[in-house]
Each structure stands twice: as structure tokens, then as C-alpha cells.
Design an enzyme around this catalytic site. Structure first.
Site, mmCIF file in Angstrom:
data_model
loop_
_atom_site.group_PDB
_atom_site.id
_atom_site.type_symbol
_atom_site.label_atom_id
_atom_site.label_comp_id
_atom_site.label_asym_id
_atom_site.label_seq_id
_atom_site.Cartn_x
_atom_site.Cartn_y
_atom_site.Cartn_z
ATOM 1 N N GLY A 1 17.109 -41.763 -13.523
ATOM 2 C CA GLY A 1 16.313 -41.021 -12.540
ATOM 3 C C GLY A 1 16.264 -41.844 -11.276
ATOM 4 O O GLY A 1 17.214 -41.861 -10.481
ATOM 5 N N SER A 2 15.170 -42.600 -11.107
ATOM 6 C CA SER A 2 15.076 -43.506 -9.957
ATOM 7 C C SER A 2 16.229 -44.503 -9.968
ATOM 8 O O SER A 2 16.737 -44.894 -8.919
ATOM 9 C CB SER A 2 13.753 -44.274 -10.016
ATOM 10 N N PHE B 1 18.057 -31.903 -14.055
ATOM 11 C CA PHE B 1 17.422 -31.647 -12.743
ATOM 12 C C PHE B 1 18.386 -31.216 -11.638
ATOM 13 O O PHE B 1 17.982 -31.179 -10.470
ATOM 14 C CB PHE B 1 16.674 -32.886 -12.224
ATOM 15 N N ARG C 1 -14.617 -17.817 8.512
ATOM 16 C CA ARG C 1 -15.409 -17.842 7.272
ATOM 17 C C ARG C 1 -16.834 -18.323 7.581
ATOM 18 O O ARG C 1 -17.018 -19.462 8.050
ATOM 19 C CB ARG C 1 -14.735 -18.773 6.253
ATOM 20 N N GLY D 1 -11.568 -23.367 -0.008
ATOM 21 C CA GLY D 1 -12.388 -23.214 -1.210
ATOM 22 C C GLY D 1 -11.572 -22.534 -2.304
ATOM 23 O O GLY D 1 -10.351 -22.709 -2.382
ATOM 24 N N GLU E 1 14.742 -37.070 -4.108
ATOM 25 C CA GLU E 1 15.519 -38.002 -3.256
ATOM 26 C C GLU E 1 14.874 -39.385 -3.170
ATOM 27 O O GLU E 1 14.871 -40.014 -2.117
ATOM 28 C CB GLU E 1 15.713 -37.428 -1.830
ATOM 29 N N GLY E 2 14.332 -39.830 -4.283
ATOM 30 C CA GLY E 2 13.683 -41.147 -4.328
ATOM 31 C C GLY E 2 12.189 -40.979 -4.188
ATOM 32 O O GLY E 2 11.706 -40.507 -3.147
ATOM 33 N N SER F 1 8.081 -41.837 -3.894
ATOM 34 C CA SER F 1 7.364 -42.667 -2.907
ATOM 35 C C SER F 1 7.416 -44.140 -3.300
ATOM 36 O O SER F 1 7.561 -45.017 -2.447
ATOM 37 C CB SER F 1 5.905 -42.217 -2.805
HETATM 38 C C1 LIG Z 1 12.489 -30.542 -6.591
HETATM 39 C C2 LIG Z 1 13.461 -31.522 -7.153
HETATM 40 C C3 LIG Z 1 14.817 -31.280 -7.036
HETATM 41 C C4 LIG Z 1 15.757 -32.182 -7.569
HETATM 42 N N1 LIG Z 1 17.098 -31.902 -7.446
HETATM 43 C C5 LIG Z 1 18.002 -32.744 -7.981
HETATM 44 C C6 LIG Z 1 19.401 -32.457 -7.846
HETATM 45 O O1 LIG Z 1 19.801 -31.441 -7.262
HETATM 46 N N2 LIG Z 1 20.289 -33.293 -8.427
HETATM 47 C C7 LIG Z 1 19.894 -34.425 -9.090
HETATM 48 O O2 LIG Z 1 20.769 -35.163 -9.558
HETATM 49 N N3 LIG Z 1 18.570 -34.726 -9.236
HETATM 50 C C8 LIG Z 1 17.621 -33.915 -8.690
HETATM 51 N N4 LIG Z 1 16.269 -34.207 -8.811
HETATM 52 C C9 LIG Z 1 15.855 -35.371 -9.591
HETATM 53 C C10 LIG Z 1 15.303 -36.507 -8.745
HETATM 54 O O3 LIG Z 1 16.335 -37.166 -8.066
HETATM 55 C C11 LIG Z 1 14.516 -37.430 -9.697
HETATM 56 O O4 LIG Z 1 13.403 -36.706 -10.166
HETATM 57 C C12 LIG Z 1 14.053 -38.698 -9.021
HETATM 58 O O5 LIG Z 1 15.143 -39.521 -8.710
HETATM 59 C C13 LIG Z 1 13.089 -39.477 -9.913
HETATM 60 O O6 LIG Z 1 13.592 -39.658 -11.202
HETATM 61 P P1 LIG Z 1 12.709 -39.268 -12.482
HETATM 62 O O7 LIG Z 1 12.102 -37.942 -12.253
HETATM 63 O O8 LIG Z 1 13.547 -39.454 -13.695
HETATM 64 O O9 LIG Z 1 11.515 -40.321 -12.502
HETATM 65 P P2 LIG Z 1 11.564 -41.835 -13.062
HETATM 66 O O10 LIG Z 1 12.670 -42.574 -12.456
HETATM 67 O O11 LIG Z 1 11.479 -41.784 -14.539
HETATM 68 O O12 LIG Z 1 10.193 -42.381 -12.493
HETATM 69 C C14 LIG Z 1 8.946 -42.126 -13.112
HETATM 70 C C15 LIG Z 1 7.860 -42.880 -12.332
HETATM 71 O O13 LIG Z 1 8.143 -44.292 -12.326
HETATM 72 C C16 LIG Z 1 8.192 -44.770 -11.008
HETATM 73 N N5 LIG Z 1 9.188 -45.840 -10.915
HETATM 74 C C17 LIG Z 1 10.475 -45.860 -11.397
HETATM 75 N N6 LIG Z 1 11.094 -47.001 -11.072
HETATM 76 C C18 LIG Z 1 10.192 -47.738 -10.360
HETATM 77 C C19 LIG Z 1 10.242 -49.026 -9.719
HETATM 78 N N7 LIG Z 1 11.340 -49.776 -9.718
HETATM 79 N N8 LIG Z 1 9.135 -49.442 -9.081
HETATM 80 C C20 LIG Z 1 8.010 -48.668 -9.018
HETATM 81 N N9 LIG Z 1 7.914 -47.454 -9.607
HETATM 82 C C21 LIG Z 1 8.990 -46.997 -10.258
HETATM 83 C C22 LIG Z 1 8.574 -43.546 -10.158
HETATM 84 O O14 LIG Z 1 8.194 -43.705 -8.810
HETATM 85 C C23 LIG Z 1 7.795 -42.454 -10.855
HETATM 86 O O15 LIG Z 1 6.476 -42.466 -10.410
HETATM 87 C C24 LIG Z 1 15.310 -33.340 -8.252
HETATM 88 C C25 LIG Z 1 13.929 -33.595 -8.351
HETATM 89 C C26 LIG Z 1 13.006 -32.706 -7.814
HETATM 90 C C27 LIG Z 1 11.538 -33.024 -7.917
#
Ligand SMILES: Cc1cc2nc3c(=O)[nH]c(=O)nc-3n(C[C@H](O)[C@H](O)[C@H](O)COP(=O)(O)OP(=O)(O)OC[C@H]3O[C@@H](n4cnc5c(N)ncnc54)[C@H](O)[C@@H]3O)c2cc1C
Lengths: 316, 59
Positions: free
Chosen positions: A57-58, A82, A192, A266, A290-291, A293
């Protein structure tokens, strides 16, 4: 970015109907641009982007979907999740690693209707956009050897410029959503009546609106300043650094603003027929995609360590 | 005028509630939106005119 700001005022990710083909398609061969980019620009071909995986993911470096060259075909195996609208897309850019080697990230261009691209599940999400984010099992897909964007090992490099664009687009969208929510909340507060006065006359409400206006002004100033710097030739590393800060600030500010707008309405702010309720669901996702916060802050911290605080503070 | 100004209000807002309720829009609506995007020259604003985009800067 102005277009992104304008169209993001529509809820349910309808802004996605104003298509932006993946930026990295500009790095394709002339034939790939003729066959894919041209129809994608015309809105005749939709190209999804599949990077995320159950274990990546991240940490996009955790991609494990593998591609092995056998004769004139890649054979691809792995799992994705995703990938927005890959269930209906004409083509998808698939992040793979060649020979299971994480040092060889490579983008392959696949047709998601190919045998072996199996949609396992289409989970429901809080945003109802008409487009899914499927979980996909990829089993022995055969992809022609030349259906590759760039070279073996260039996968992450090719998407770097796109990250800058995508993160600034999210910042612009968050601002657009915040503006619409604020306009609606301000109009509502003026009409309101409670305790014999419009609620906008109560300083608690007025201060919420002032904070919303200032948050929008700050985010918008930051966004268009960074855009102007990039248009003026800012180098790639600084563009990347500033896009992360802008994405982080604007998506968090957008969320704060829309949440206050809902508070001003409200209970009526919680009705699905109210655009503010839908904006609340939409803007929430901008802090994740896209990454997240947290990841933007990791990136900003890294730039400060490498290049010094000046990247963010040393301008006039 | 700002590029894209008024587009959402005219061509996207009318479909918001239907999309939220059904999580789907009919293909005629999708096609009408696509045509409006082309009419407003908002398609592929991030790509070069040479390839059919609008050639606006991607920032
Ligand atoms: C609306 C939407 C559309 C998307 N579209 C696509 C798409 O078209 N193609 C695609 O490939 N992906 C897509 N994604 C996926 C998106 O890229 C991932 O959700 C995102 O990269 C985060 O990965 P994750 O959800 O697995 O969270 P995780 O990586 O599991 O993170 C979970 C939590 O841990 C935190 N965390 C993780 N690592 C760290 C660190 N090193 N330091 C501090 N905190 C950390 C994160 O901030 C988060 O709060 C989409 C997501 C959304 C919400």
C-alpha cells in the site's frame, strides 16, 4: 489545476469523468502513443493504474506481482487491489517486478479482459462513484513482450512526475470541494433561524466560516504558488518535495472545512441529499489516496533532512 | 473565464443524487457527460495537443 478545482465541486468523484489519462503515457513509444495515448485523450480508451497489492500500500516497493519473459511474451502472476475502475477499463498499467526482483519494477500494459485477470471481489466503499476498486487475482496472464512502458526497472521512475501531478490535482480537488461546502454552509447560516436570529449571527458559526475561508485561502495560495514555480522550471526534486507538502496541507484543510460545513448544517448536514454530506465522504479519501497524510510527512521530513528546511521556508 | 468554470454546475451536479443512490449512471448519461467534456475542451488537459490533449501545464 484550475480545472481540477472546478470539477471537484461535483460529488461522487464525478470529476473523474473529466478524464486525465495517466501522465506516464507520454513516455511511451510513438506507436504506444498512437495506439493508447491518442484514443485515451479522446475519451475512447480508459486506462486504469494498478500498483497497490495486499502487501503493498504505502510501501509501493513491496509490489510482488511478477513478470517473467518467456519467448515473446511476459507471463504475469500476482494480486492487485484498489485499482480504480480496472473492472471496466480498456487497458491497465500494471506495476510488476521482473523475475521477482524488487530492483526491476516494470510497467506492463495489459487488457483487464485478458484470461487470467480475475476480479475476486468488488467491495463497497464510502464513496459511491459508479466505479469500483476491485481485488484482483492475476494468474499466468500472457502479455506481448513489447507491451511495456519504458524499460525493465523503470517502473517507479516513470511514475514520479505523475505523482507530482496527481498530488497537486488532489490538492486542487480538496480546495474545490471545500469552496462548495463553504458556499453552501454560508448561505444556510444566513437563512436558518434559531433563538430568533439567523445562526450566522452567532459568533461561534461566524468564526467557523472565517476559519474555513482562511483555510481555503491558505491552501489555494500554496497550491497556485507551487504550480507557478513548477511552470517556471522548478527542478524535479523540489517539485516532488513541494507537491507532497501541498497535497498534505490541502487535503487536511479540505477535510477540516467540509467537516465544519456539515456542523453548520446540523442534522441536515448528515442527509445524503445534501451535497455537504457527500462532499464529507469524498474529501475524506483525499487524505489516503496517492500517499496518505502520514506518508506525505515522511516525504517532507526526508526532503528537510536531505536538502534543508530552506526547501519549504527559504523563499520570498 | 476560468477553464472549467460552470461545467460542474451544468453537466455534473444534475447527476449527483442519482449516482449516489444507484452507484451507477446510465450509459446515455455517461456519454452525454463525455460529449460535454469534449465540447468544453476539458478532455486530457494534462497531455499535449499533438496527442489530442489540451496542452495545459500539468501543474
Ligand atoms: C479513492 C482511492 C482510490 C485509489 N485508487 C488506486 C488506484 O487506482 N490504483 C492503485 O494502485 N491504488 C489505488 N488506491 C490505493 C492507495 O494508493 C492506497 O490506499 C494508499 O497507498 C495507502 O495504502 P493502504 O490503503 O494499503 O494503507 P497502508 O499502507 O496499510 O497504511 C495504513 C496506515 O498506516 C500508515 N502508515 C503506513 N506506513 C507508514 C509509515 N512509514 N509511517 C507512518 N505511517 C504509516 C498510513 O498512513 C495509514 O494511516 C486508491 C485509494 C483510494 C482511497
Amino acid at each position: 489545476m484550475i480545472v481540477n478545482e472546478e470539477v471537484a465541486k461535483a460529488t461522487g468523484a464525478l470529476w473523474g469523468r473529466v478524464w486525465l489519462p495517466p501522465m506516464c503515457l507520454k513516455d511511451g513509444t510513438r506507436e504506444q502513443k498512437e495506439e493508447i495515448l491518442r484514443p485515451a485523450c479522446a475519451g475512447k480508451v480508459f486506462v486504469a493504474f494498478c500498483t497497490s497489492e495486499p502487501g503493498a500500500g504505502s510501501d509501493a516497493g513491496g509490489v510482488r506481482t511478477s513478470a517473467v519473459l518467456r519467448g515473446n511474451h511476459w507471463v504475469v502472476n500476482g494480486e492487485k487491489c484498489f485499482a480504480s475502475f480496472s473492472e471496466g477499463a480498456d487497458l491497465a498499467l500494471l506495476t510488476t517486478i521482473v523475475d521477482s526482483d524488487p530492483k526491476k519494477p516494470t510497467l506492463l500494459i495489459i487488457n483487464p479482459k485478458t484470461k487470467g485477470y480475475n476480479i475476486k471481489r468488488l467491495p463497497s466503499f464510502m464513496q459511491r462513484s459508479g466505479h469500483g476498486h476491485p481485488e484482483v487475482d492475476i494468474r499466468d496472464i500472457k502479455v506481448p513482450a513489447d507491451a511495456m512502458l519504458g524499460e525493465v526497472g523503470q517502473g517507479f521512475e516513470l511514475t514520479k512526475d505523475w505523482f507530482v501531478e496527481a498530488r497537486l490535482a488532489i490538492a486542487a480537488r480538496s480546495i474545490g470541494m471545500a469552496i462548495r461546502a463553504t458556499e453552501l454552509a454560508e448561505a444556510y447560516a444566513a437563512k436558518r433561524v434559531q433563538f430568533g436570529r439567523p445562526i450566522g449571527d452567532f459568533q461561534a458559526i461566524e468564526f467557523m466560516i472565517t476559519e474555513m475561508a482562511a483555510d481555503i485561502m491558505t491552501g489555494k495560495s500554496m497550491l497556485y504558488r507551487v504550480c507557478a514555480e513548477i511552470d517556471g522550471g522548478l527542478d524535479r526534486k523540489h517539485a516532488h518535495a513541494k507537491a507532497s507538502a501541498t497535497k498534505w496541507y490541502c487535503s487536511e484543510a479540505g477535510w477540516r472545512v467540509v467537516d465544519k460545513a456539515l456542523q453548520i448544517f446540523g442534522e441536515r448536514g448528515a442527509m445524503c441529499e445534501n451535497p455537504v454530506e457527500r462532499l464529507h465522504r469524498d474529501v475524506r479519501l483525499e487524505r489516503i489516496c496517492e500517499g496518505t497524510s502520514e506518508i506525505q510527512k515522511v516525504i517532507i521530513g526526508g526532503h528537510i533532512r536531505k536538502r534543508g528546511l530552506d526547501v519549504y521556508t527559504g523563499w520570498s | 473565464m476560468r477553464p472549467g468554470a460552470g461545467f460542474a454546475e451544468k453537466h455534473l451536479f444534475p447527476h449527483e443524487e442519482e449516482l449516489d443512490v444507484n452507484d451507477h449512471l446510465p450509459e446515455e448519461t455517461e456519454e452525454a457527460i463525455r460529449q460535454a467534456v469534449r465540447d468544453y475542451h476539458l478532455n486530457a488537459v494534462n497531455h499535449a495537443v499533438e496527442w489530442g490533449g489540451q496542452g495545459r501545464s500539468s501543474s
